[in-house]
Design a protein around this motif. Structure first.
Motif, PDB file in Angstrom:
ATOM      1  N   ASP A 216       0.846  -1.201   0.000  1.00  0.00           N
ATOM      2  CA  ASP A 216       0.000   0.000   0.000  1.00  0.00           C
ATOM      3  C   ASP A 216       0.880   1.249   0.000  1.00  0.00           C
ATOM      4  OD1 ASP A 216      -2.880   0.943   2.096  1.00  0.00           O
ATOM      5  OD2 ASP A 216      -1.913   1.925   0.385  1.00  0.00           O
ATOM      6  N   GLU A 242      -1.255  -0.693  -4.141  1.00  0.00           N
ATOM      7  CA  GLU A 242      -2.459   0.021  -3.732  1.00  0.00           C
ATOM      8  C   GLU A 242      -2.212   1.512  -3.564  1.00  0.00           C
ATOM      9  OE1 GLU A 242      -4.118  -1.691  -0.229  1.00  0.00           O
ATOM     10  OE2 GLU A 242      -5.175   0.131   0.317  1.00  0.00           O
ATOM     11  N   GLU A 268     -10.248   3.169  -1.670  1.00  0.00           N
ATOM     12  CA  GLU A 268     -10.782   3.104  -0.300  1.00  0.00           C
ATOM     13  C   GLU A 268     -11.275   4.454   0.179  1.00  0.00           C
ATOM     14  OE1 GLU A 268      -7.113   1.626   1.578  1.00  0.00           O
ATOM     15  OE2 GLU A 268      -7.272   3.358   2.905  1.00  0.00           O
ATOM     16  N   ARG A 289     -11.689  -0.653  -4.496  1.00  0.00           N
ATOM     17  CA  ARG A 289     -11.398  -0.853  -3.071  1.00  0.00           C
ATOM     18  C   ARG A 289     -12.476  -0.341  -2.134  1.00  0.00           C
ATOM     19  NH1 ARG A 289      -8.584  -3.057   0.269  1.00  0.00           N
ATOM     20  NH2 ARG A 289      -7.427  -1.402   1.280  1.00  0.00           N
TER      21      ARG A 289
END
Ligand code: CS2
Ligand code: MG
Length: 408
Positions: A216, A242, A268, A289
């Protein structure tokens, strides 16, 4: 059936969670997660002062109509606070609908497309030896895939690195009662870009070429730096890289795509389909995400998944500790039902959190299953929740070595 009350419950069994409880005149109740880490009270106000009054007297079975009414009726649209509040209502209505039908939610979403839900866990360490031990611990817990994060030489405190358990009631090594002011972390992109290949080289040489590895970048790179990293790590065959770059400027992912075939995961912090349009239409990503809690609920997330599926893009729903067991349950039902499932992030929760939110989903040998209790399959112990009141807590902030603020 009519809604007679909509109550917001804020509890902090190690970290803050915001839950909406909707009650009907037939005694059926539904739960929804509205947790927005570091900005919880804004969502509480949006729910308590603006949405809850509108729900009283409405038919809980009109899930789509209620979602459209709350989204369009506000005039002011989108954004993490609005969409987390609407998400909680949507989850609660789906919970009520499925309970009334006597079915687990996934059965209302088309039934099971798979037997179980593959997850990935978090491995981290201040340095590479600690990271390797953490990978071993996640593998011993049965995780079939692992996200790897470490400290960066020369930096004191970096995202995603905390000592001790993987199930942290902490943010990067700090307990929630130590976060009344944003914790300062430091960052140096050049040092990070030099360091990432050494991490992956060490993990690959220790655990082999087959272990699905994720990393990430947490929104910290410029488009050029993102393209460089995606290209540099291509040889390590990641499952995904990510949040390479803050993707408000979706077109910025084109450069990374031109220079690498490393699979990319983003979203996200995205809360509507409009955040993804260029990314999906130009296939600039491989995984979406967004968590059900931050994307407006089950209703819009299943539409996003179908849209992404038209481009062979799969799911990788966000699943850190700050998605409550209510939100986690909702997305595990979706994970089981949708065809283009990819993987589910699962950090787990503390034992106390599991007692506050008793749930029917199971985590066995690295795989989740939503269970077959009616609805989401989650019960909130309101008395225990009340025993752990809200604790003001901020997410960390990131500073470059010159003191300027940087994306965390
Ligand atoms: C992270 C999250 O799990 C992840 O991929 O990006 O832990 C993120 O830092 C937190 O959810 C922020 O609240
Ligand atoms: Mg992330």
């Amino acid at each position: 059936m009519q809604i007679i009350s909509a109550d917001v419950v804020v509890t902090s069994p190690g970290r803050n969670f915001v839950t909406l409880k909707v009650t009907t005149d037939e005694g059926v109740t539904g739960l929804g997660d509205a947790t927005l880490n570091g900005r919880e009270q804004a969502v509480v106000a949006y729910l308590r002062d603006h949405l809850a009054p509108l729900l009283i007297g409405t038919d809980p079975h009109r899930v789509e109509h209620t979602w459209q009414s709350l989204y369009r009726g506000a005039y002011w649209r989108r954004g993490p606070v609005t969409m987390a509040a609407i998400a909680a209502v949507d989850m609660a209505l789906w919970d009520i609908k499925a309970k009334t039908a006597g079915l687990p939610l996934y059965q209302l979403l088309g039934g099971a497309s798979r037997d179980r839900v593959r997850t990935y866990g978090h491995a981290n360490g201040r340095d590479i030896p600690e990271l390797l031990d953490s990978v071993r611990a996640r593998l011993a817990e049965g995780y079939p895939a692992v996200r790897v994060q470490t400290g960066v030489p020369g930096l004191q405190r970096v995202y995603g690195v905390h000592q001790g358990t993987a199930i942290a009631a902490e943010v990067d090594g700090m307990r929630i009662d130590q976060l009344a002011r944003p914790m300062e972390e430091d960052w140096d992109t050049a040092a990070y870009l030099r360091h990432v290949p050494t991490i992956l080289e060490a993990v690959r040489s220790e655990f082999g070429a087959e272990l699905p590895l994720l990393h990430d970048a947490h929104h910290r790179l410029s488009p050029q730096e993102a393209a460089r990293l995606a290209s540099t790590v291509e040889r390590y065959d990641l499952f995904w890289l990510e949040d390479l770059t803050p993707a408000e400027n979706q077109a910025s992912l084109r450069l990374a795509r031109q220079h690498s075939t490393t699979p990319l995961a983003i979203g996200e912090v995205f809360n509507t389909v409009f955040d993804y349009q260029t990314l999906i239409d130009e296939h600039l990503i491989d995984y979406v995400r967004s968590a059900v809690t931050h994307f407006g609920g089950v209703t819009p997330l299943r539409k996003l998944v179908d849209y992404a599926g038209q481009h062979q893009i799969r799911t990788g729903f966000h699943g850190p500790e700050d998605i409550s067991p209510v939100g986690m349950a909702a997305q595990i039902h979706l994970d089981l039902a949708v065809h283009n499932f990819g993987i589910q992030e699962y950090s787990g929760h503390t034992e106390l959190t599991h007692r506050v939110f008793r749930h029917g989903y199971t985590f066995t040998d690295g795989y989740l299953h939503p269970g077959d209790l009616p609805g989401l399959g989650v019960e909130l112990d309101e008395e225990l929740a009340a025993a752990h009141p809200y604790v003001p807590a901020y997410l960390p902030v990131n500073r470059l070595l010159d003191g300027s603020v940087h994306d965390w």
